[in-house]
Design an enzyme around this catalytic site. Structure first.
Site, PDB file in Angstrom:
ATOM      1  N   ASP A   7      25.623  38.003   5.139  1.00 11.35           N
ATOM      2  CA  ASP A   7      24.267  37.525   4.869  1.00 11.35           C
ATOM      3  C   ASP A   7      23.661  36.773   6.049  1.00 11.35           C
ATOM      4  O   ASP A   7      22.521  36.343   5.986  1.00 11.35           O
ATOM      5  CB  ASP A   7      24.285  36.620   3.626  1.00 11.35           C
TER       6      ASP A   7
ATOM      7  N   SER B  47      16.112  36.241   0.975  1.00 11.54           N
ATOM      8  CA  SER B  47      16.860  37.406   0.509  1.00 11.54           C
ATOM      9  C   SER B  47      16.550  37.647  -0.964  1.00 11.54           C
ATOM     10  O   SER B  47      16.556  36.716  -1.769  1.00 11.54           O
ATOM     11  CB  SER B  47      18.362  37.187   0.683  1.00 11.54           C
TER      12      SER B  47
ATOM     13  N   GLN C   7      20.345  45.102   2.102  1.00 12.28           N
ATOM     14  CA  GLN C   7      19.641  43.939   1.553  1.00 12.28           C
ATOM     15  C   GLN C   7      18.138  44.129   1.703  1.00 12.28           C
ATOM     16  O   GLN C   7      17.669  44.601   2.744  1.00 12.28           O
ATOM     17  CB  GLN C   7      20.055  42.650   2.264  1.00 12.28           C
TER      18      GLN C   7
END
Length: 326
Positions: free
Chosen positions: A219, A243, A293
């Site tokens: 991430d 996100s 993502q």
């Protein structure tokens, strides 16, 4: 374990790798049972007091793993970030056992703070098996990580809490192949990004811990492929980035305390959202994991923000020159 015992994990002054291991060592919440298995984890202090998305992903994965037979390993997870988490409070994880078949197990995990879900995730686990194999090739011409500057080299002289956190308090050594986007965006405006990464210190020989830690690190820089395409840095005035979801697939075993190449690209951006995908390779060139993502990226277009951005860029250029002379 109680919420008071879970506490807050403060990285400053701690060895970053040891702090990561502590962060992923969840406790069972005594006396709390529903149709879920309940676990409690600490939060990691952040400069902006919001839970790092990679942290809650990794902790949710650890919680799910605790309910699965030891010969089954996670091969995929799909999660949605529902609310920003408070980094000053611990997190409760509820695991629902959806299915245990002959080869596969499925788990649903909700991460809660103050009774409200901040993440919803489903993960799938599989016993080791044999079958057909192929994999993507690692890109050629990538410089060795040892030849690239560390984040501390780039940000260590800045007297700012975010710069100090990125430079010294994160458990992963992140080295950008392309010019980093910390304070400016230089180079070609291409929807791609690549970093080498590994933990600063050794990790225990626990495959599940390495899988969770890889989810944590996945991430870090993924949305930079979107920012780079549009010439944006992380300090673009008025920009809001978050996100929205996160998916990950583990293809082959990998150690996070050895160098891994994370190659990222963005196939599309629209409606204040951008999609980013990533492939992770070990140093031998094996494709060990894939990531996707979608992130919210809102960039103001008003004149005031543009002027503020130009002024801020000049200030940062001056600070960079000053830091280089010291």
């Amino acid at each position: 374990m109680t919420e008071a015992e879970a506490g807050i994990l403060a990285l400053p002054g701690d060895d970053p790798t040891s702090s990561l291991i502590k962060l992923l060592d969840l406790g069972e919440l005594e006396g709390a049972r529903t149709d879920e298995d309940i676990f409690l984890g600490p939060s990691q202090q952040q400069p902006h007091h919001r839970v790092f998305g990679g942290q809650v992903l990794a902790q949710s994965l650890v919680a799910a793993t605790r309910t699965v037979a030891g010969d089954r390993y996670v091969h995929s997870m799909h999660g949605y970030f529902l609310r920003p988490g408070d980094a000053n409070k611990p997190i409760t994880f509820g695991v629902q056992r959806l299915r245990d078949g002959r080869s596969f197990s499925a788990r649903r995990v909700h991460a809660y703070q103050e009774g409200m879900p901040i993440l919803s995730m489903i993960a799938s686990f599989q016993t080791e098996d044999e079958g057909i194999e192929h994999e993507s090739a690692m890109p050629a011409g990538i410089p060795d990580p040892e030849s690239l500057p560390t984040t501390a080299d780039l940000l260590g002289k800045f007297d700012h809490p975010v710069a100090r956190h990125w430079a010294y308090e994160r458990p992963f050594d992140i080295r950008h192949v392309d010019p980093p986007l910390y304070v400016s965006a230089t180079g070609a405006k291409e929807a791609r990004n690549a970093v080498w990464m590994k933990t600063f210190g050794p990790m225990p020989d626990n495959p599940n811990l390495h899988r969770a830690a890889l989810a944590y690190a996945s991430d870090y820089t993924l949305l930079e492929s979107i920012l780079r395409r549009h010439g944006l840095s992380w300090i673009t005035p008025g920009m809001n980035v978050a996100s929205l979801d996160h998916a990950m697939w583990w293809h082959r075993p990998a150690r996070v305390d050895e160098w891994l190449l994370y190659v990222q690209e963005s196939p599309s951006a629209q409606s204040a959202r951008g999609l980013a995908t990533g492939k992770i390779f070990n140093r031998a060139g094996q494709h060990v994991a894939s990531v996707a993502q979608e992130g919210m990226v809102r960039v103001p277009t008003d004149f005031k923000s543009k002027v503020a951005g130009a002024v801020q860029s000049k200030v940062m250029e001056h600070q960079l020159r000053k830091a280089g002379r010291n």
